[in-house]
Design a protein around this motif. Structure first.
Motif, short mmCIF file in Angstrom:
data_model
loop_
_atom_site.label_atom_id
_atom_site.label_comp_id
_atom_site.label_asym_id
_atom_site.label_seq_id
_atom_site.Cartn_x
_atom_site.Cartn_y
_atom_site.Cartn_z
N MET A 244 0.05 4.68 17.32
CA MET A 244 -0.33 3.12 16.17
C MET A 244 0.92 2.50 16.82
O MET A 244 0.70 1.20 16.18
CB MET A 244 -0.24 3.47 15.30
CG MET A 244 -0.99 4.68 14.75
SD MET A 244 -1.41 4.96 13.03
CE MET A 244 -2.07 3.29 11.78
N SER A 245 1.85 2.75 16.91
CA SER A 245 2.92 1.87 17.46
C SER A 245 2.76 0.93 18.66
O SER A 245 2.49 -0.30 18.45
CB SER A 245 4.56 2.69 17.33
OG SER A 245 4.88 2.82 15.96
N GLU A 246 2.22 1.65 19.76
CA GLU A 246 1.82 1.91 21.11
C GLU A 246 1.07 0.70 20.89
O GLU A 246 0.84 -0.72 21.77
CB GLU A 246 1.50 2.46 21.88
CG GLU A 246 2.57 3.45 22.53
CD GLU A 246 4.18 3.05 23.36
OE1 GLU A 246 3.88 1.96 24.12
OE2 GLU A 246 4.77 3.41 23.95
N LYS A 247 0.12 0.39 19.75
CA LYS A 247 -1.25 -0.90 19.92
C LYS A 247 -0.93 -1.51 18.58
O LYS A 247 -1.53 -2.36 18.39
CB LYS A 247 -1.99 0.16 19.13
CG LYS A 247 -2.97 0.96 20.17
CD LYS A 247 -4.23 1.93 19.92
CE LYS A 247 -4.83 2.26 21.02
NZ LYS A 247 -5.63 1.39 21.33
N GLY A 248 0.76 -1.44 18.12
CA GLY A 248 0.90 -2.53 17.04
C GLY A 248 0.09 -2.49 16.26
O GLY A 248 0.09 -3.40 15.09
N ILE A 249 -0.33 -0.81 15.07
CA ILE A 249 -0.97 -1.17 14.06
C ILE A 249 -0.28 -0.51 13.24
O ILE A 249 0.95 0.29 13.32
CB ILE A 249 -1.84 -0.10 14.43
CG1 ILE A 249 -3.08 -0.33 15.11
CG2 ILE A 249 -2.86 0.23 12.62
CD1 ILE A 249 -3.86 1.00 15.97
N GLY A 250 -0.10 -1.00 11.53
CA GLY A 250 0.62 -0.93 11.36
C GLY A 250 0.79 0.20 10.05
O GLY A 250 -1.02 0.19 10.10
N TYR A 251 1.40 0.57 9.85
CA TYR A 251 1.34 1.66 8.32
C TYR A 251 2.29 2.00 8.29
O TYR A 251 3.11 1.37 7.91
CB TYR A 251 1.07 3.29 9.34
CG TYR A 251 1.90 3.29 10.29
CD1 TYR A 251 1.97 3.51 11.34
CD2 TYR A 251 2.89 4.66 10.33
CE1 TYR A 251 2.96 3.51 12.78
CE2 TYR A 251 4.08 5.56 10.11
CZ TYR A 251 3.73 4.37 12.29
OH TYR A 251 4.81 5.17 13.00
N ASP A 252 2.04 2.69 6.60
CA ASP A 252 2.97 2.68 5.62
C ASP A 252 3.31 4.55 5.62
O ASP A 252 2.15 5.60 6.02
CB ASP A 252 3.46 2.86 3.73
CG ASP A 252 2.54 1.10 3.86
OD1 ASP A 252 3.75 0.46 4.49
OD2 ASP A 252 2.01 0.74 2.87
N LEU A 253 4.26 5.10 5.28
CA LEU A 253 4.55 6.98 5.76
C LEU A 253 4.16 7.15 4.01
O LEU A 253 5.03 6.72 3.00
CB LEU A 253 5.67 7.23 6.61
CG LEU A 253 5.71 6.40 7.78
CD1 LEU A 253 7.29 7.35 8.07
CD2 LEU A 253 4.89 8.18 8.84
N VAL A 254 4.03 8.72 4.15
CA VAL A 254 3.35 9.21 3.17
C VAL A 254 4.13 11.05 2.96
O VAL A 254 3.37 11.09 3.93
CB VAL A 254 2.64 8.87 2.31
CG1 VAL A 254 1.51 10.04 0.37
CG2 VAL A 254 1.63 8.04 2.11
#
Lengths: 223, 223
Positions: free
Chosen positions: A20-30
């Motif tokens: 996700m980071s390499e693709k620049g996709i945002g996310y929240d960690l749970v």
């Protein structure tokens, strides 16, 4: 926005986070401790395993880290990590399976059980014999990575791929738990050192799992 | 022409064979006993696992059953088994992983060890406690398939997919080894009965593994 259910030392969640980071996709960690077997989590994913990803707007719940990575590849074209010919993709997927099943099963799973689960859950001391065997197997697997890096720029061939992300994710957890002896593995060390300096990797290296401390070299690019 | 290295009770080889037959891709079977750890086989596939596929004209060696299935999907468009939207494909791949890892790990792996490896390799009797536990877990997993079939035409949704092939492959090996009690699983039984009559499935049901005999109902469509 994606919500990623995970715990800091889950190697499969680390693989998804790197992608996700390499693709620049945002996310929240749970934070999810799968050993607690929470009912709400088991309703989302009957296997009770991390990572599990939820996207409210798309009404999606995804689980199984390989299924998640394939979905992200199919829906976000930026920075492909499963690219190239069908044969190249088959080689990439073969190595992802090798990291997820062999490196994990032989090295990371026993280290996690002895050094994390026994510490946090069952309150038992680790068994030295099992730790020694996991480290012996890690050494054999690092020999194989040395061999690949002797013949290729990246693990699957000429380009950075999911094979590198999956393998680096497993190694990072094994290294956190003191299971890697880097002596004699210059090729793997060089490849992993490049990885450690990538922006996608830095957040993982700065996280800590409660009372479990990594060795001093763990988050250093020169080690 | 493909050469498929396998043994008759390898569930992952069965999944690949079902996919190839559904797609009309020809192949030759090569018998490989992975427990013999033949040097020539380990050179082709360092993990020593079946299935491994070789295509001389394409100069290709493929291993890992999921990587093989993805390759076949990408290179042979006929009869797609990983079709639909990205979300449908993610659901298909989640269930393939469930069959390959959970059903296999909880049910098929212990049955194979107790009823095949101990018989053919180590010459020991099976352990009743382990067989009972595998059958208990099979029952729980069949409850989950019942639930899916209550809500869907096929396991992943409206269409036959790799999720069905992977699950049927695992169940067929468990059933051969006497590990499935079909009582109370009408939905799964109906779904599996349809499968048993497919032309792709008939060759698998007619094969036998040396001295190990399946129960009488094993190859019958009505059971």
């Amino acid at each position: 926005m994606w919500q990623l259910y995970q715990f800091p030392l889950c190697p499969f969640s680390r693989k998804v986070r790197l992608l996700m980071s390499e693709k620049g996709i945002g996310y929240d960690l749970v934070r999810e401790n799968p050993w607690e077997m929470r009912d709400e989590f088991l309703t989302m994913n009957p296997t009770g395993r991390t990572p599990t990803m939820v996207h409210d707007e798309r009404k999606l719940v995804l689980s199984d880290s390989r299924a998640i990575c394939e979905y992200l590849e199919e829906t976000e074209e930026k920075t492909p990590m499963l690219g190239g010919t069908a044969a190249y993709r088959a080689e990439t997927r073969r190595l992802v399976a090798w990291a997820d099943e062999h490196f994990y099963g032989d090295v990371v799973a026993p280290l996690l059980h002895e050094r994390m689960t026994k510490r946090l859950v069952t309150r038992q001391p680790p068994e030295a014999r099992i730790l020694r065997e996991a480290m012996r197997r890690a050494n054999t697997h690092l020999d194989y990575i040395d061999y690949l890096i002797d013949h290729r720029s990246w693990l699957a061939g000429a380009t950075l791929s999911l094979a590198d992300l999956a393998t680096a994710a497993q190694i990072s957890v094994a290294d956190y738990l003191g299971g890697i002896d880097w002596a004699g593995h210059e090729q793997t060390k060089g490849w992993y050192s490049v990885f450690k300096s990538r922006p996608s990797f830095r957040p993982l290296l700065s996280e800590r799992m409660e009372v479990i401390k990594p060795p001093a070299h763990y988050d250093q690019v020169d080690f």
